[in-house]
Structures are given as structure tokens and as C-alpha cells.
Design an enzyme around this catalytic site. Structure first.
Site, PDB file in Angstrom:
ATOM      1  N   LYS A  43       9.096  -5.373  10.592  1.00 21.28           N
ATOM      2  CA  LYS A  43       8.349  -6.603  10.329  1.00 21.28           C
ATOM      3  C   LYS A  43       8.470  -7.639  11.441  1.00 21.28           C
ATOM      4  CE  LYS A  43       6.241  -6.342   7.177  1.00 21.28           C
ATOM      5  NZ  LYS A  43       5.712  -5.992   5.864  1.00 21.28           N
ATOM      6  N   SER A 283      13.912   2.385   2.224  1.00 22.18           N
ATOM      7  CA  SER A 283      12.533   2.858   2.420  1.00 22.18           C
ATOM      8  C   SER A 283      12.486   3.910   3.539  1.00 22.18           C
ATOM      9  CB  SER A 283      11.571   1.694   2.694  1.00 22.18           C
ATOM     10  OG  SER A 283      11.826   1.116   3.955  1.00 22.18           O
TER      11      SER A 283
HETATM   12  N1  PMP Z   1      10.049  -0.869   4.307  1.00 28.70           N
HETATM   13  C1  PMP Z   1      10.611  -2.081   4.335  1.00 28.70           C
HETATM   14  C2  PMP Z   1      12.109  -2.168   4.229  1.00 28.70           C
HETATM   15  C3  PMP Z   1       9.815  -3.225   4.459  1.00 28.70           C
HETATM   16  O1  PMP Z   1      10.394  -4.447   4.470  1.00 28.70           O
HETATM   17  C4  PMP Z   1       8.412  -3.094   4.541  1.00 28.70           C
HETATM   18  C5  PMP Z   1       7.540  -4.319   4.620  1.00 28.70           C
HETATM   19  N2  PMP Z   1       7.279  -4.928   3.392  1.00 28.70           N
HETATM   20  C6  PMP Z   1       7.859  -1.816   4.502  1.00 28.70           C
HETATM   21  C7  PMP Z   1       8.707  -0.743   4.400  1.00 28.70           C
HETATM   22  C8  PMP Z   1       6.347  -1.597   4.533  1.00 28.70           C
HETATM   23  O2  PMP Z   1       5.700  -1.989   5.696  1.00 28.70           O
HETATM   24  P1  PMP Z   1       4.223  -2.554   5.637  1.00 28.70           P
HETATM   25  O3  PMP Z   1       4.262  -3.932   5.033  1.00 28.70           O
HETATM   26  O4  PMP Z   1       3.751  -2.604   7.061  1.00 28.70           O
HETATM   27  O5  PMP Z   1       3.385  -1.673   4.786  1.00 28.70           O
END
Ligand code: PMP
Length: 493
Positions: A43, A283
């Protein structure tokens, strides 16, 4: 390597790393480690993308406050960018995201406004919008801001294309939160590497994109309530309770959606650390779990790239670390007991003659100094302390919280080092009190003991009596257990 004009120039260009022990033999499995960004997550890209886009458009004025709803990583990235560029930042965040995130944002100078967990992602979003409208702040709108997807089209995607220019890439695997990564990367891969399959992972209990059920929206295009398939899940940063505009717009690029179980996400995050030495968040573990599902069915020789959005360090307080104890395990205790030195279950061996500390003699000057300090009626509470000793700090915190004014004589501070003045004072104290240990606390010339003695005296109220007797003011309403000021490692086991 290069020198950089500022920290923001270090965002992006994250490494792609091959997995060896975790990858099935018939495929080549890679991860893109976004933890290499300065604030440890993907991010950071969005943060600089959105802020610089708004600057270019004139939507963000110098010194204007930035506000955003975030599960944390966006807020941390924005906090870095805003700190560097001088914008105040207010972040709204549901209370159930990890405490590390809040503290990091506040450390970087942001204000963090928590929203009730029960109101989920849409609650924090509504709060951010309301704050922006009420106060005239710039709302970063990560869930629908094209600049979010654009920064991935101009940075993440070309990095991937360049890194796989020779190898070719058969599968690109990601999750989605805002969908910025998904939309921004997928559209470029579709154009420049059309044979790459776009694989999107979702929590298995909370399939939104995979369900085919569209997100309800109000007239303004904002999500009208939670998606019917949303369920709470543990992949922080993935699938909020609505399908973001950017994720929705990426639907046409998706070749496959893969459901991932929470347990698999945790297991893969741990396995990444244990078997590959790669420290990624939940994630990331979830994306790898999805990648392994793809690998199981992939043709021999296939190349697969999984996005790892952030660092595991952001999850120390979460269930990811449930099995990681701060105390020694039986196995670690066995290792400790296998040799004689530095053990908890055996006294330290007596010092050999040559190692005995030199005895410091009290000097008349030190005697006079101690007498004067403890007899000073202008400051009846005196603590002889070491500057950074944790017991001394616990007393300082307790005295501050209880509104007790005191003098701290820091015997190992620079001022007391010359001529070993601190050591001489310590020798004088030993003569007076018989105590070797520090802190030593006096009230109105009366020795009350060390840290826990002071805490006990507070609990049996003899400390309060002594303070009153010496006309020392304190907060009568102070009711906290003084022992709670001790650092965690000093709490009785
Ligand atoms: N994993 C984590 C830990 C995140 O903070 C985010 C962002 N919300 C994402 C995945 C997903 O990324 P994006 O917002 O670009 O879809």
C-alpha cells in the site's frame, strides 16, 4: 544501489523470489515480496500514487488534511507520504485491525479514529466520508480512486513483466481489498502478456467476486450495505464487506477465483517463514495457499507468481502468532539446562578472584550530597535511580500517573559519571540503608525501599500517609494497581 533524495523514491521495485522447499517440483513458484517497500506493504505504492495524483490535479492543497478509511496498511503508507510532504493525516479504522497498525500510524504522526467493529468496513468508510465533507479534508478514496489502480499499472505490472520477460509467466495470483493491485496489474498483463492467467483468491467463507452476486449501490455509486455473501474472515486487508468499485471493474480480467481457508492462510504464512525464510503477513500466506492450489493442477514447468502484500511483523498481536510463546518451551529449557552458565534454575557461579568488583569507598563529599538531597524540604520525594533501569522507569510512570512530584538522582547518567560520583553516592547509600539495589526511594528523609516496596506502600496506604505528612500533593483518585507499571517481562510468572 543508489542514494535517494527522499524515502518516497524507495517505494516499489520489490524483489521476486523463487520458492524452493514449499514449491511442488513440477512448477516454478515465485513470490513478489511487497514487504520490501519502506513501510512494509504494497500500500506504500497506493499512498504515493493517490497523493501525487491529487497534487497534480490540484485536489490536494499544501497543508490540507488528508483523511482515509483503511484496514491499516494504506494508513501506514499514507502516514509516511504525508509525514514527508507535510500533510496532516486522519485515518479511520475499525477497532478489530491489529494494534501494531494503530501505533505505527500514530508514530508517524497520523491521528487514528477507531470505528466500531460491528459496523465493519463500510462503517469506517462512512466515517471518513463524513469527516471529509464536514471539515473540507481531502478524501483519498482508495476503494474507487483510479490513481490506486494506475500506480499498479505503472509500477507493479511493468516490474512483473520485466522480471518474467525471459521466463514467461503462466499464472499471476493475488487477493483483493480495494482491487487496486488486481485491476492495475491485470489489465497490463492482459495486454502485454495475454497468456498469463489472472487468479484471484478470496476467503472461502466470504466469496464475493466468485459469487457472481453484484454489489448493491446507492445513487452516488457507493456500496449500499454489506454484500450478502460477506462473512468475517481473518485475511486482514482482503475482501471488505463490500465489493469495491476497482475490484468490480477488474472482473473481466479474472480467469479463475480460488477460495482459501483461514487455516491454510495461517499455515502458509508460517511455512513461508519456516521453510523459505520469508516473513509475510496473513494475506500473503493466503495468496500462497491459493498459488499452491493452482500449482497442484498446473502443467509441468508452469511459472506461478504470488503477491505477498505485507510483512508478518504487522501481526505479532494476532492469531498468526498464537502458537509463538514469549516464554521458553520445554525444548528451549532443556537447551538452557544442557550447560551451566546463565540459567534461571541455578545460582550464578561465584566470581573468580580476579573478577571481583572493586569496592568503592564513600567519600565525605558524597556523604554530604546524600544528606543534603534527602533533607531537602523543598523536594521531599527523592529516588536514587539508574537512568534506563526498568524498575526505576516503573516508579517514574507510577509517580507521574499519581501526580507525585519527585527528584530523580540518576547515578549512571553522564553528570554522575565523572570521578565515579554516582558510584560514591551508591556506596554512601549502602552504608545508610544496607541495600545494594537501585532504585532507593526516600520521602522526607525516610527510606521506604525500592520499586516494589514503594508499590506495596501505596497499596497499604502508608505511602499516601507519608506524602501527606510531608505536604506532597498527589492524585487522591489514582486507583491503578502500581504493579501494572512494571514491564511485561517483570510481571510475576
Ligand atoms: N493484503 C493486505 C495485508 C492489505 O493491506 C491489502 C490492502 N487492503 C491487500 C492485501 C489488498 O490489496 P488491494 O487493496 O490492492 O486489493
Amino acid at each position: 544501489m543508489a542514494t535517494y533524495d527522499d524515502i518516497l523514491q524507495t517505494i516499489g521495485r520489490t524483489p521476486v523470489v523463487r520458492l524452493h522447499r514449499l514449491a511442488p517440483e513440477h512448477v516454478e513458484l515465485y513470490v513478489k515480496v511487497e514487504a520490501f517497500n519502506p513501510m512494509g506493504s504494497v500500500k506504500d505504492r497506493l499512498a504515493i500514487g493517490v497523493i501525487e495524483d491529487a497534487e497534480r490535479r490540484g485536489d490536494l492543497k499544501p497543508g490540507q488534511t488528508v483523511v482515509e478509511a483503511t484496514s491499516g496498511n494504506t494508513g501506514i503508507g499514507l502516514a509516511m507520504v504525508c509525514a514527508r510532504k507535510g500533510y496532516p493525516l486522519v485515518v479511520t479504522m475499525a477497532e478489530n485491525f491489529s494494534v501494531e497498525r494503530r501505533k505505527m500510524m500514530r508514530f508517524l504522526g497520523a491521528k487514528v479514529v477507531l470505528t466500531p467493529a460491528a459496523q465493519k468496513g463500510s462503517g469506517m468508510l462512512a466515517k471518513a466520508r463524513e469527516l471529509a465533507e464536514t471539515h473540507g479534508w481531502f478524501l483519498a478514496r482508495q476503494f474507487e480512486n483510479e490513481a490506486n489502480a494506475d500506480i499498479h499499472s505503472t509500477t507493479t505490472a511493468p516490474e512483473i513483466l520485466a522480471d518474467f520477460a525471459d521466463l514467461g509467466l503462466d499464472y499471476w495470483v493475488t487477493g483483493f481489498g480495494t482491487g487496486g493491485t488486481l485491476k492495475g496489474v491485470a489489465r497490463v498483463l492482459k495486454e502485454h502478456s495475454p497468456s498469463t492467467q489472472i487468479v484471484v483468491c478470496e476467503p472461502d467463507n466470504s466469496g464475493l467476486l466468485g459469487s457472481g452476486i453484484p454489489q448493491a449501490r446507492d445513487e452516488a455509486g457507493q456500496p449500499a450495505g454489506s454484500h450478502p455473501n460477506f462473512r468475517p474472515h481473518l485475511m486482514q486487508g482482503w475482501s471488505p464487506d463490500f465489493i469495491a468499485r476497482l475490484a468490480e471493474e477488474a472482473a473481466d480480467y479474472i480467469d479463475m477465483t480460488v477460495p482459501v481457508a483461514g487455516d491454510d492462510a495461517l499455515r502458509c504464512s508460517r511455512q513461508l517463514a519456516l521453510q523459505e525464510g520469508i516473513f509475510a503477513g496473513i494475506s500473503g500466506g493466503a495468496t500462497l495457499a491459493g498459488g499452491l492450489q493452482v500449482a497442484a493442477q498446473a502443467e509441468p514447468g508452469a511459472t506461478i507468481l504470488c503477491m505477498l502484500p505485507d510483512t508478518g511483523e504487522r501481526y505479532l498481536s494476532t492469531t498468526l502468532f498464537d502458537d509463538v510463546s514469549a516464554d521458553m518451551s520445554e525444548e528451549e529449557l532443556d537447551i538452557s539446562r544442557s550447560t551451566p552458565l546463565a540459567r534461571f534454575d541455578a545460582p550464578p557461579p561465584p566470581p573468580k578472584d580476579g573478577e571481583k568488583p572493586k569496592v568503592v569507598e564513600p567519600t565525605p563529599a558524597a556523604e554530604a550530597e546524600v544528606e543534603e538531597l534527602i533533607a531537602d524540604t523543598a523536594q521531599p520525594v527523592v529516588m536514587f535511580a539508574l537512568e534506563w533501569c526498568e524498575f526505576c522507569w516503573s516508579v517514574r510512570k507510577m509517580f507521574a500517573a499519581a501526580g507525585i512530584d519527585y527528584r530523580s538522582v540518576d547515578l549512571d547518567s553522564v553528570a554522575y559519571q565523572a570521578g565515579n560520583r554516582g558510584g560514591q553516592i551508591r556506596a554512601v547509600l549502602k552504608g545508610h540503608t544496607g541495600w545494594d539495589t537501585i532504585p532507593q526511594i526516600f520521602i522526607g528523609g525516610e527510606f521506604i525501599g525500592g520499586c516494589t516496596d514503594a508499590f506495596d506502600a501505596w497499596k497499604d496506604e502508608s505511602l499516601q500517609e507519608l506524602l501527606k505528612k510531608n505536604d506532597v500533593e498527589f492524585d487522591q483518585g489514582f486507583a491503578r494497581d502500581p504493579y501494572s507499571f512494571l514491564p511485561a517481562w517483570l510481571h510475576p510468572r
